[in-house]
Design a protein around this motif. Structure first.
Motif, PDB file in Angstrom:
ATOM      1  N   GLY A   1      11.189  -4.478  -0.674  1.00  0.00           N
ATOM      2  CA  GLY A   1      11.807  -5.527  -1.341  1.00  0.00           C
ATOM      3  C   GLY A   1      10.906  -6.826  -1.542  1.00  0.00           C
ATOM      4  O   GLY A   1      11.134  -7.350  -2.689  1.00  0.00           O
ATOM      5  N   ALA A   2      10.049  -7.034  -0.911  1.00  0.00           N
ATOM      6  CA  ALA A   2       9.267  -8.345  -0.870  1.00  0.00           C
ATOM      7  C   ALA A   2       8.008  -8.142  -1.854  1.00  0.00           C
ATOM      8  O   ALA A   2       7.369  -9.063  -1.722  1.00  0.00           O
ATOM      9  CB  ALA A   2       8.984  -8.826   0.387  1.00  0.00           C
ATOM     10  N   ASN A   3       7.721  -6.908  -2.213  1.00  0.00           N
ATOM     11  CA  ASN A   3       6.833  -6.616  -2.813  1.00  0.00           C
ATOM     12  C   ASN A   3       5.481  -6.680  -2.046  1.00  0.00           C
ATOM     13  O   ASN A   3       4.405  -7.286  -2.742  1.00  0.00           O
ATOM     14  CB  ASN A   3       6.547  -7.125  -4.153  1.00  0.00           C
ATOM     15  CG  ASN A   3       5.836  -6.307  -5.116  1.00  0.00           C
ATOM     16  OD1 ASN A   3       5.514  -5.184  -5.118  1.00  0.00           O
ATOM     17  ND2 ASN A   3       5.205  -7.213  -6.157  1.00  0.00           N
ATOM     18  N   LEU A   4       5.389  -6.424  -0.738  1.00  0.00           N
ATOM     19  CA  LEU A   4       4.279  -6.465   0.059  1.00  0.00           C
ATOM     20  C   LEU A   4       3.899  -5.277   0.653  1.00  0.00           C
ATOM     21  O   LEU A   4       5.031  -4.290   0.691  1.00  0.00           O
ATOM     22  CB  LEU A   4       4.563  -7.569   1.137  1.00  0.00           C
ATOM     23  CG  LEU A   4       4.749  -9.024   0.719  1.00  0.00           C
ATOM     24  CD1 LEU A   4       5.173  -9.852   2.059  1.00  0.00           C
ATOM     25  CD2 LEU A   4       3.274  -9.340   0.416  1.00  0.00           C
ATOM     26  N   PRO A   5       2.786  -5.165   1.146  1.00  0.00           N
ATOM     27  CA  PRO A   5       2.241  -3.774   1.726  1.00  0.00           C
ATOM     28  C   PRO A   5       3.166  -3.657   2.944  1.00  0.00           C
ATOM     29  O   PRO A   5       3.155  -4.473   3.816  1.00  0.00           O
ATOM     30  CB  PRO A   5       0.662  -3.955   1.943  1.00  0.00           C
ATOM     31  CG  PRO A   5       0.305  -4.955   1.065  1.00  0.00           C
ATOM     32  CD  PRO A   5       1.500  -5.891   0.739  1.00  0.00           C
ATOM     33  N   GLU A   6       3.330  -2.618   3.369  1.00  0.00           N
ATOM     34  CA  GLU A   6       4.036  -2.176   4.510  1.00  0.00           C
ATOM     35  C   GLU A   6       3.341  -2.927   5.723  1.00  0.00           C
ATOM     36  O   GLU A   6       3.961  -3.341   6.628  1.00  0.00           O
ATOM     37  CB  GLU A   6       4.468  -0.682   4.705  1.00  0.00           C
ATOM     38  CG  GLU A   6       4.964  -0.231   6.164  1.00  0.00           C
ATOM     39  CD  GLU A   6       4.891   1.318   5.984  1.00  0.00           C
ATOM     40  OE1 GLU A   6       4.914   1.741   7.223  1.00  0.00           O
ATOM     41  OE2 GLU A   6       5.629   1.862   5.039  1.00  0.00           O
ATOM     42  N   GLN A   7       1.912  -2.505   5.569  1.00  0.00           N
ATOM     43  CA  GLN A   7       0.983  -2.895   6.858  1.00  0.00           C
ATOM     44  C   GLN A   7       1.048  -4.093   7.096  1.00  0.00           C
ATOM     45  O   GLN A   7       0.753  -4.510   8.038  1.00  0.00           O
ATOM     46  CB  GLN A   7      -0.329  -2.356   6.337  1.00  0.00           C
ATOM     47  CG  GLN A   7      -0.509  -1.001   6.654  1.00  0.00           C
ATOM     48  CD  GLN A   7       0.000  -0.127   7.947  1.00  0.00           C
ATOM     49  OE1 GLN A   7      -0.332  -0.731   9.063  1.00  0.00           O
ATOM     50  NE2 GLN A   7       1.034   0.869   7.767  1.00  0.00           N
ATOM     51  N   THR A   8       1.188  -5.309   6.027  1.00  0.00           N
ATOM     52  CA  THR A   8       1.438  -6.533   6.088  1.00  0.00           C
ATOM     53  C   THR A   8       2.374  -7.030   7.148  1.00  0.00           C
ATOM     54  O   THR A   8       2.096  -7.686   8.091  1.00  0.00           O
ATOM     55  CB  THR A   8       1.430  -7.219   4.733  1.00  0.00           C
ATOM     56  OG1 THR A   8       0.250  -6.872   4.261  1.00  0.00           O
ATOM     57  CG2 THR A   8       1.444  -8.593   4.917  1.00  0.00           C
ATOM     58  N   LEU A   9       3.485  -6.317   6.721  1.00  0.00           N
ATOM     59  CA  LEU A   9       4.868  -6.728   7.487  1.00  0.00           C
ATOM     60  C   LEU A   9       4.540  -6.226   8.803  1.00  0.00           C
ATOM     61  O   LEU A   9       5.048  -7.019   9.815  1.00  0.00           O
ATOM     62  CB  LEU A   9       6.181  -6.714   6.881  1.00  0.00           C
ATOM     63  CG  LEU A   9       6.516  -7.280   5.713  1.00  0.00           C
ATOM     64  CD1 LEU A   9       8.064  -7.048   5.553  1.00  0.00           C
ATOM     65  CD2 LEU A   9       6.241  -8.782   5.850  1.00  0.00           C
TER      66      LEU A   9
END
Length: 366
Positions: A87-95
């Motif tokens: 939803g945040a349009n960020l890579p899963e690995q980042t979060l």
């Protein structure tokens, strides 16, 4: 199916409520607060060190093992993080990296919190973090289909599990960071803490925390509204210890009181512990007294303001921007919830109202 999103503006704190299917709720959470999540991730003081560590051979191996264990043992909570990242349009690995920051060596943060709990009276929690986060915390209420509601202090980008929470099962939970020097190879602590929200009572919460290992960990300060019982559990690096209060208060800061493990103990944690250990409470301590202890500066209380950075494992000197961001008190006898954000105004409502979500008249979003 659609997700209903409502946001209210308290004085110094936003209160967001989301209602719908669980995975869609977390995707909507990422979408609604995409800008806040992106900014929070990339302005996190630990972010450069985390990304540097993730590029080392040791970091790659450890992160791979921790993420695999987390995904396998906590698939529900991992799926929530995946949905929020999408939803945040960020890579899963980042979060994932941000949520595992307290599970990695050397400890990437020395930020801390304080908790003071008294059977039958109150559980009080100070949420301490970087001063740059003042005004960025949210109060978040989740009504996920099939689950009882949860209201939690939320850092954008984190699972809503690492600070303070009220659950529909009648538990109040305040968490204190425990910076051990040697985290275990185990699931991430945020995922264990999020799983705790499903505990049906205090006994089940204690069983979960003593049977679900985590790499890093927290001191979990727990109160059961229906009985007034209070306990804390140190759960860190695969180990755990439990203490339930009798007639006296329990307190915790950011170092171990019952387990013996290599750890980093900051001067701030020691100072706050001395204050809490030497309290002389009135005969009938009420919410005002708990708020005074938590918001007053040392030596009167355990409120935290910015101070010179404490050197830890060779960390560079500079400004340690740790500050008390928000104070929460649950009155166990009156079943009331009080929140006092830094620089804002005190807000009190019933626990039932806190779990219902933002008050009527709030502007719907999304």
């Amino acid at each position: 199916m659609s997700v209903a999103v409502t946001v209210a503006e308290l004085d110094g704190l936003r209160w967001a409520g989301l209602r719908g299917p669980r995975i869609e709720v977390f995707r909507a959470l990422g979408e609604q607060f995409r800008a806040e999540i992106t900014e929070a991730v990339h302005t996190l003081p630990e972010w450069p060190g985390l990304t540097d560590y993730a590029r080392t051979d040791q970091g790659l191996v450890r992160l791979s093992r921790l993420s695999a264990l987390t995904r396998t043992r906590h698939p529900r909570e991992y799926a929530e993080l995946q949905a929020m990242a999408a939803g945040a349009n960020l890579p899963e690995q980042t979060l994932l990296l941000v949520n595992l920051r307290g599970d990695l060596p050397p400890p990437s943060t020395t930020a801390g919190c304080s908790d003071l709990a008294w059977p039958g009276r109150a559980l009080a929690h100070n949420e301490d973090g970087g001063a740059g986060l003042i005004g960025r915390l949210l109060l978040l209420t989740l009504h996920c289909d099939g689950d009882l509601p949860v209201t939690a202090l939320w850092y954008p980008g984190m699972l809503p599990s690492n600070a303070f929470a009220l659950t529909g099962h009648g538990l109040a939970v305040g968490l204190d960071h425990l910076p051990v020097a040697e985290p275990a190879i185990a699931p991430g602590r945020h995922f264990v803490a999020r799983a705790l929200h499903r505990a049906r009572d205090l006994d089940e919460a204690i069983r979960l925390l003593t049977t679900l290992p985590s790499a890093g960990g927290f001191a979990y300060n727990l109160a059961e509204l229906s009985t007034g019982r209070v306990a804390h559990v140190e759960a860190v690096a695969g180990a755990s210890a439990v203490q339930e209060a009798g007639d006296e208060p329990l307190w915790h800061t950011n170092h171990l009181r019952h387990l013996t493990l290599p750890e980093l103990v900051t001067l701030s944690s020691r100072e706050r512990a001395k204050v809490l250990d030497s309290l002389e409470p009135p005969a009938e301590p009420g919410v005002d007294w708990f708020l005074d202890v938590l918001t007053s500066a040392h030596p009167r209380g355990v409120g935290v303001n910015a101070r010179p950075r404490e050197r830890v494992f060779g960390s560079p000197p500079g400004t340690d921007d740790s500050a008390t961001l928000c104070t929460c008190v649950v009155d166990l006898a009156a079943a009331e919830f009080t929140v006092l954000p830094r620089g804002g105004r005190r807000f009190t409502c019933s626990v039932a109202a806190a779990l219902a979500g933002p008050p009527a008249g709030s502007a719907p979003r999304g």
